[in-house]
Scaffold this active site. Structure first.
Site, PDB file in Angstrom:
ATOM      1  N   LYS A 176       0.830  -1.217   0.000  1.00 15.02           N
ATOM      2  CA  LYS A 176       0.000   0.000   0.000  1.00 15.02           C
ATOM      3  C   LYS A 176       0.866   1.270   0.000  1.00 15.02           C
ATOM      4  CE  LYS A 176      -3.355   2.889   0.565  1.00 15.02           C
ATOM      5  NZ  LYS A 176      -4.443   3.171  -0.341  1.00 15.02           N
ATOM      6  N   LYS A 245       2.211  10.504   5.177  1.00 12.54           N
ATOM      7  CA  LYS A 245       2.542   9.372   6.063  1.00 12.54           C
ATOM      8  C   LYS A 245       2.873   8.119   5.244  1.00 12.54           C
ATOM      9  CE  LYS A 245      -1.044   7.165   6.957  1.00 12.54           C
ATOM     10  NZ  LYS A 245      -1.842   6.134   6.318  1.00 12.54           N
TER      11      LYS A 245
HETATM   12  P1  NDP Z   1     -10.118  10.016   8.508  1.00 14.12           P
HETATM   13  O1  NDP Z   1      -9.242  11.077   9.042  1.00 14.12           O
HETATM   14  O2  NDP Z   1     -11.274  10.382   7.668  1.00 14.12           O
HETATM   15  O3  NDP Z   1     -10.678   9.127   9.738  1.00 14.12           O
HETATM   16  C1  NDP Z   1      -9.846   8.745  10.783  1.00 14.12           C
HETATM   17  C2  NDP Z   1     -10.645   7.938  11.780  1.00 14.12           C
HETATM   18  O4  NDP Z   1      -9.785   7.577  12.861  1.00 14.12           O
HETATM   19  C3  NDP Z   1     -11.809   8.692  12.399  1.00 14.12           C
HETATM   20  O5  NDP Z   1     -12.818   7.784  12.708  1.00 14.12           O
HETATM   21  C4  NDP Z   1     -11.180   9.258  13.671  1.00 14.12           C
HETATM   22  O6  NDP Z   1     -12.117   9.538  14.697  1.00 14.12           O
HETATM   23  C5  NDP Z   1     -10.323   8.093  14.079  1.00 14.12           C
HETATM   24  N1  NDP Z   1      -9.225   8.477  14.954  1.00 14.12           N
HETATM   25  C6  NDP Z   1      -8.272   9.417  14.728  1.00 14.12           C
HETATM   26  N2  NDP Z   1      -7.397   9.458  15.759  1.00 14.12           N
HETATM   27  C7  NDP Z   1      -7.832   8.555  16.660  1.00 14.12           C
HETATM   28  C8  NDP Z   1      -7.358   8.127  17.932  1.00 14.12           C
HETATM   29  N3  NDP Z   1      -6.255   8.664  18.477  1.00 14.12           N
HETATM   30  N4  NDP Z   1      -8.042   7.183  18.605  1.00 14.12           N
HETATM   31  C9  NDP Z   1      -9.157   6.633  18.057  1.00 14.12           C
HETATM   32  N5  NDP Z   1      -9.669   6.985  16.853  1.00 14.12           N
HETATM   33  C10 NDP Z   1      -8.993   7.920  16.160  1.00 14.12           C
HETATM   34  O7  NDP Z   1      -9.139   9.016   7.759  1.00 14.12           O
HETATM   35  P2  NDP Z   1      -9.461   8.029   6.541  1.00 14.12           P
HETATM   36  O8  NDP Z   1     -10.680   7.250   6.824  1.00 14.12           O
HETATM   37  O9  NDP Z   1      -9.314   8.790   5.276  1.00 14.12           O
HETATM   38  O10 NDP Z   1      -8.172   7.088   6.643  1.00 14.12           O
HETATM   39  C11 NDP Z   1      -8.112   5.968   7.519  1.00 14.12           C
HETATM   40  C12 NDP Z   1      -6.976   5.079   7.005  1.00 14.12           C
HETATM   41  O11 NDP Z   1      -7.295   4.648   5.676  1.00 14.12           O
HETATM   42  C13 NDP Z   1      -5.636   5.820   6.914  1.00 14.12           C
HETATM   43  O12 NDP Z   1      -4.595   4.972   7.237  1.00 14.12           O
HETATM   44  C14 NDP Z   1      -5.574   6.242   5.448  1.00 14.12           C
HETATM   45  O13 NDP Z   1      -4.243   6.427   5.016  1.00 14.12           O
HETATM   46  C15 NDP Z   1      -6.258   5.064   4.782  1.00 14.12           C
HETATM   47  N6  NDP Z   1      -6.871   5.301   3.477  1.00 14.12           N
HETATM   48  C16 NDP Z   1      -7.581   6.438   3.196  1.00 14.12           C
HETATM   49  C17 NDP Z   1      -8.153   6.618   1.930  1.00 14.12           C
HETATM   50  C18 NDP Z   1      -8.961   7.830   1.573  1.00 14.12           C
HETATM   51  O14 NDP Z   1      -9.186   8.058   0.364  1.00 14.12           O
HETATM   52  N7  NDP Z   1      -9.460   8.633   2.530  1.00 14.12           N
HETATM   53  C19 NDP Z   1      -7.998   5.596   0.873  1.00 14.12           C
HETATM   54  C20 NDP Z   1      -7.314   4.403   1.318  1.00 14.12           C
HETATM   55  C21 NDP Z   1      -6.746   4.290   2.530  1.00 14.12           C
HETATM   56  P3  NDP Z   1     -12.874  10.959  14.775  1.00 14.12           P
HETATM   57  O15 NDP Z   1     -14.096  10.813  13.935  1.00 14.12           O
HETATM   58  O16 NDP Z   1     -13.158  11.126  16.211  1.00 14.12           O
HETATM   59  O17 NDP Z   1     -11.915  11.994  14.244  1.00 14.12           O
END
Ligand code: NDP
Length: 312
Positions: A176, A245
């Site tokens: 990835k 990242k």
């Molecule tokens: P988001 O920032 O949209 O969501 C992050 C999630 O993690 C939220 O639910 C957030 O909660 C939660 N979170 C953040 N910090 C903490 C913590 N300290 N403890 C508990 N929960 C936490 O990220 P994405 O969904 O975009 O990305 C998630 C993963 O998927 C990442 O690794 C990203 O690289 C990967 N990814 C993303 C893609 C994209 O197009 N967006 C595509 C493919 C992979 P809260 O709602 O409270 O903020």
């Protein structure tokens, strides 16, 4: 295979939201999941998810451990390790952990060792396809770990495009990270080419029309540049800080050292500069704005009236 297992989804961000909804959807011929519990740091999101998709919002992380399968989708492997640590006392032997975070292989291997000592099997299962793909269940999954076969029926609920077993634990994360280096490098290269063409006097839309029927095309020239950059939306749904990242994971974790020749460290510098300028949460396509600023051009407003060089 056992039927009707209880799945807990932890992290309902841009990706986790759709992944959890597809695990909860009753799909014809699939009887893998009996109930989906959802936990999110910001509780209103899990309540909204439950109201929208019929999942069950749980109050605490300990409540989320009352499942057969845990699915995490968090920003980085650091948050996954912290959640695993906190859940530790509540986990039971025989559970399965599917981590959809785009993580780093080394931290993932440490978390998998920790879980293994509790009798919990882990696979890393980063995905590709963006928030829309997650909502449609049409993701590609890159899976690492020996429990691949056990995890596959659950992964199939949200990764209908493609599931690839990449190797041992952490191998999915490694693939990835490399994939995202290619993604953002293609974007930066595409933007650089369009800016050079703009200076020459060819409008970006015109150039893309030709390039997208030619050998230089990519997902970035075919979709991302027109849909997010030329439209000025910059709203694909993937945070620039998360892309940075992934590039850092590839450079450090895969040993892509800066030897002065490799391109990816250059792309990382541009991404770092843009993240400093626009912030962690800016859409990753915003990196093009940094290139536009340097060129003193806006790709969509540029009208193709530049001076054309005579190459003949
Ligand atoms: P988001 O920032 O949209 O969501 C992050 C999630 O993690 C939220 O639910 C957030 O909660 C939660 N979170 C953040 N910090 C903490 C913590 N300290 N403890 C508990 N929960 C936490 O990220 P994405 O969904 O975009 O990305 C998630 C993963 O998927 C990442 O690794 C990203 O690289 C990967 N990814 C993303 C893609 C994209 O197009 N967006 C595509 C493919 C992979 P809260 O709602 O409270 O903020």
């Amino acid at each position: 295979m056992q039927h009707g297992q209880k799945v807990s989804c932890i992290g309902l961000g841009a990706m986790g939201w759709g992944i959890a909804s597809n695990l909860a959807s009753k799909q014809e011929g699939v009887n893998v999941v009996s109930q989906v519990l959802v936990w999110n740091r910001t509780k209103s999101k899990s309540e909204q998810h439950a109201a929208t998709f019929g999942t069950k919002s749980v109050e605490t992380l300990a409540d989320a451990a009352r499942a057969d399968v845990v699915v995490t989708c968090l920003p980085t492997s650091t948050e996954v390790a912290a959640v695993a640590n906190e859940l530790g006392p509540n986990l039971r032997p025989g559970m399965l952990w599917i981590d959809c975070t785009s993580g780093d292989p080394v931290t993932t291997q440490k978390t998998a060792d920790f879980l293994f000592q509790l009798g919990v099997d882990m696979v890393d299962c980063p995905v590709s396809g963006g928030p829309d793909g997650a909502l449609c269940g049409n993701l590609t999954a890159m899976v690492g770990g020996a429990s691949f076969s056990r995890a596959k029926p659950f992964i199939s609920c949200f990764a209908k495009k493609k599931i690839v077993h990449c190797g041992g634990i952490g191998a999915g994360n490694a693939v990835k990270a490399a994939n995202n280096c290619l993604n953002v490098s293609h974007l930066v290269l595409g933007a650089e080419a369009l800016l050079a063409l703009a200076k020459f006097g060819v409008h970006a839309g015109t150039a893309l029309e030709a390039i997208n029927a030619s050998s230089g095309r990519s997902l970035q020239t075919e979709v991302r540049l027109p849909a997010e950059v030329l439209s000025r939306k910059f709203n694909y749904g993937f945070k620039m800080g998360l892309m940075l990242k992934d590039v850092n994971t590839a450079i450090q974790g895969l040993g892509m050292q800066d030897d002065g020749v490799s391109l990816i460290p250059r792309v990382k510098e541009i991404l770092q500069m843009s993240t400093d300028q626009h912030g962690f949460d800016a859409d990753y396509t915003t990196v093009v704005k940094t290139l536009e600023d340097r060129a003193g051009l806006n790709l969509s407003s540029q009208s193709g009236t530049g001076t054309q060089t005579n190459f003949s």
